[in-house]
Design a protein around this motif. Structure first.
Motif, PDB file in Angstrom:
ATOM      1  N   GLU A   1       0.809  -1.216   0.000  1.00  0.00           N
ATOM      2  CA  GLU A   1       0.000   0.000   0.000  1.00  0.00           C
ATOM      3  C   GLU A   1       0.841   1.265   0.000  1.00  0.00           C
ATOM      4  OE1 GLU A   1      -2.841  -0.162   3.125  1.00  0.00           O
ATOM      5  OE2 GLU A   1      -3.435  -2.198   2.648  1.00  0.00           O
ATOM      6  N   SER A   2       2.092   1.201   0.402  1.00  0.00           N
ATOM      7  CA  SER A   2       2.900   2.405   0.585  1.00  0.00           C
ATOM      8  C   SER A   2       3.912   2.588  -0.529  1.00  0.00           C
ATOM      9  CB  SER A   2       3.618   2.342   1.929  1.00  0.00           C
ATOM     10  OG  SER A   2       2.739   2.065   2.960  1.00  0.00           O
ATOM     11  N   GLU A   3       3.502   2.500  -1.761  1.00  0.00           N
ATOM     12  CA  GLU A   3       4.431   2.640  -2.882  1.00  0.00           C
ATOM     13  C   GLU A   3       5.047   4.022  -2.940  1.00  0.00           C
ATOM     14  OE1 GLU A   3       3.095   1.180  -6.621  1.00  0.00           O
ATOM     15  OE2 GLU A   3       1.934  -0.411  -5.688  1.00  0.00           O
ATOM     16  N   VAL A   4       4.319   5.042  -2.508  1.00  0.00           N
ATOM     17  CA  VAL A   4       4.812   6.417  -2.555  1.00  0.00           C
ATOM     18  C   VAL A   4       6.014   6.589  -1.640  1.00  0.00           C
ATOM     19  CG1 VAL A   4       4.207   8.827  -2.109  1.00  0.00           C
ATOM     20  CG2 VAL A   4       2.517   7.287  -3.105  1.00  0.00           C
ATOM     21  N   TYR A   5       6.026   5.930  -0.497  1.00  0.00           N
ATOM     22  CA  TYR A   5       7.093   6.093   0.482  1.00  0.00           C
ATOM     23  C   TYR A   5       8.167   5.017   0.372  1.00  0.00           C
ATOM     24  CZ  TYR A   5       3.743   9.329   2.421  1.00  0.00           C
ATOM     25  OH  TYR A   5       2.871  10.363   2.581  1.00  0.00           O
ATOM     26  N   GLN A   6       8.214   4.308  -0.735  1.00  0.00           N
ATOM     27  CA  GLN A   6       9.219   3.287  -0.989  1.00  0.00           C
ATOM     28  C   GLN A   6       9.174   2.151   0.031  1.00  0.00           C
ATOM     29  OE1 GLN A   6      11.041   3.419  -3.788  1.00  0.00           O
ATOM     30  NE2 GLN A   6       9.989   5.296  -4.304  1.00  0.00           N
ATOM     31  N   MET A   7       7.992   1.852   0.501  1.00  0.00           N
ATOM     32  CA  MET A   7       7.817   0.755   1.452  1.00  0.00           C
ATOM     33  C   MET A   7       7.139  -0.398   0.709  1.00  0.00           C
ATOM     34  SD  MET A   7       8.976   2.071   4.230  1.00  0.00           S
ATOM     35  CE  MET A   7       8.319   1.540   5.765  1.00  0.00           C
ATOM     36  N   GLY A   8       7.142  -1.546   1.305  1.00  0.00           N
ATOM     37  CA  GLY A   8       6.490  -2.700   0.704  1.00  0.00           C
ATOM     38  C   GLY A   8       7.498  -3.686   0.167  1.00  0.00           C
ATOM     39  N   ASP A   9       6.994  -4.803  -0.280  1.00  0.00           N
ATOM     40  CA  ASP A   9       7.851  -5.866  -0.783  1.00  0.00           C
ATOM     41  C   ASP A   9       8.218  -5.599  -2.236  1.00  0.00           C
ATOM     42  OD1 ASP A   9       7.649  -7.219   1.629  1.00  0.00           O
ATOM     43  OD2 ASP A   9       5.848  -8.300   0.984  1.00  0.00           O
ATOM     44  N   VAL A  10       9.451  -5.933  -2.588  1.00  0.00           N
ATOM     45  CA  VAL A  10       9.892  -5.819  -3.975  1.00  0.00           C
ATOM     46  C   VAL A  10       9.751  -7.188  -4.608  1.00  0.00           C
ATOM     47  CG1 VAL A  10      11.845  -5.353  -5.493  1.00  0.00           C
ATOM     48  CG2 VAL A  10      11.492  -3.957  -3.454  1.00  0.00           C
ATOM     49  N   SER A  11       9.042  -7.245  -5.709  1.00  0.00           N
ATOM     50  CA  SER A  11       8.873  -8.488  -6.458  1.00  0.00           C
ATOM     51  C   SER A  11       9.592  -8.356  -7.783  1.00  0.00           C
ATOM     52  CB  SER A  11       7.390  -8.763  -6.699  1.00  0.00           C
ATOM     53  OG  SER A  11       6.701  -8.881  -5.484  1.00  0.00           O
ATOM     54  N   GLN A  12      10.024  -9.469  -8.313  1.00  0.00           N
ATOM     55  CA  GLN A  12      10.681  -9.447  -9.617  1.00  0.00           C
ATOM     56  C   GLN A  12      10.314 -10.687 -10.413  1.00  0.00           C
ATOM     57  OE1 GLN A  12      14.894  -9.232  -9.182  1.00  0.00           O
ATOM     58  NE2 GLN A  12      15.135 -11.359  -8.634  1.00  0.00           N
ATOM     59  N   LYS A  13      10.401 -10.516 -11.719  1.00  0.00           N
ATOM     60  CA  LYS A  13      10.129 -11.611 -12.638  1.00  0.00           C
ATOM     61  C   LYS A  13      11.242 -11.619 -13.683  1.00  0.00           C
ATOM     62  CE  LYS A  13       6.737 -13.140 -16.039  1.00  0.00           C
ATOM     63  NZ  LYS A  13       5.472 -12.815 -16.695  1.00  0.00           N
ATOM     64  N   THR A  14      11.829 -12.782 -13.911  1.00  0.00           N
ATOM     65  CA  THR A  14      12.871 -12.920 -14.921  1.00  0.00           C
ATOM     66  C   THR A  14      12.259 -13.521 -16.178  1.00  0.00           C
ATOM     67  OG1 THR A  14      14.544 -13.252 -13.215  1.00  0.00           O
ATOM     68  CG2 THR A  14      15.108 -13.942 -15.446  1.00  0.00           C
ATOM     69  N   MET A  15      12.534 -12.885 -17.308  1.00  0.00           N
ATOM     70  CA  MET A  15      12.057 -13.378 -18.603  1.00  0.00           C
ATOM     71  C   MET A  15      13.270 -13.790 -19.437  1.00  0.00           C
ATOM     72  SD  MET A  15       9.230 -10.464 -19.028  1.00  0.00           S
ATOM     73  CE  MET A  15      10.123  -9.466 -17.884  1.00  0.00           C
ATOM     74  N   TRP A  16      13.176 -14.935 -20.073  1.00  0.00           N
ATOM     75  CA  TRP A  16      14.257 -15.455 -20.895  1.00  0.00           C
ATOM     76  C   TRP A  16      13.903 -15.286 -22.363  1.00  0.00           C
ATOM     77  CZ3 TRP A  16      18.915 -16.746 -19.115  1.00  0.00           C
ATOM     78  CH2 TRP A  16      19.042 -16.940 -17.741  1.00  0.00           C
ATOM     79  N   HIS A  17      14.881 -14.825 -23.138  1.00  0.00           N
ATOM     80  CA  HIS A  17      14.702 -14.579 -24.567  1.00  0.00           C
ATOM     81  C   HIS A  17      15.750 -15.376 -25.334  1.00  0.00           C
ATOM     82  CE1 HIS A  17      12.336 -11.106 -23.230  1.00  0.00           C
ATOM     83  NE2 HIS A  17      13.335 -10.862 -22.407  1.00  0.00           N
TER      84      HIS A  17
END
Length: 147
Positions: free
Chosen positions: A69-85
């Motif tokens: 919920e706190s994207e403005v204040y740089q809080m929250g979990d960081v998620s990532q997705k790797t794509m292969w080409h």
């Protein structure tokens, strides 16, 4: 009195020119890809019978986003997705340079186009493959100096 016929001729010319230009614009298309990522495997040089050789390697790109919920204040979990080409290089000069100098883990920038194709696997099942056909490759990783 003289202005009206000139305007009519000019209007017809402009309408004709714009219709012609619009026809050209509709006939054009664009298939461009730009990728910046890390090489997943050392390049492989393949040659089929009667065809030009091709250098093939995989490239990983990551997409990262912050959830919570706190994207403005740089809080929250960081998620990532790797794509292969899958990247294929057909141009003779670029193909050889990619084979010699691109290595696993290198950070590179690739410009090219997307190509969709089909093939039959060893079980005679039709498969689809998406490939990036590279026009340009730039190494972003600095070379390590030898001491």
């Amino acid at each position: 009195m003289f202005r009206r016929p000139v305007l009519q001729v000019l209007h017809r010319f402009v309408r004709h020119a714009s219709e012609t230009a619009a026809g050209l614009v509709l006939q054009r298309s664009l298939n461009r890809v730009q990728l910046l990522g890390r090489v997943g495997q050392d390049p492989v040089l393949r040659q089929a019978e009667g065809k030009n050789s091709v250098t093939i390697f995989s490239l990983a790109t990551k997409e990262m986003w912050r959830s919570g919920e706190s994207e403005v204040y740089q809080m929250g979990d960081v998620s990532q997705k790797t794509m292969w080409h899958r990247v294929s290089v057909f141009r003779p000069g670029l193909r050889d340079v990619a084979y010699q100098y691109v290595r696993k883990g290198s950070r590179i920038y690739v410009e090219g186009k997307i190509d969709y194709g089909e093939y039959m696997d060893k079980n005679n099942v039709r498969r689809q493959a998406t490939t990036i056909v590279a026009d340009n490759i730039f190494r972003v990783t600095r070379q390590k100096r030898k001491k």
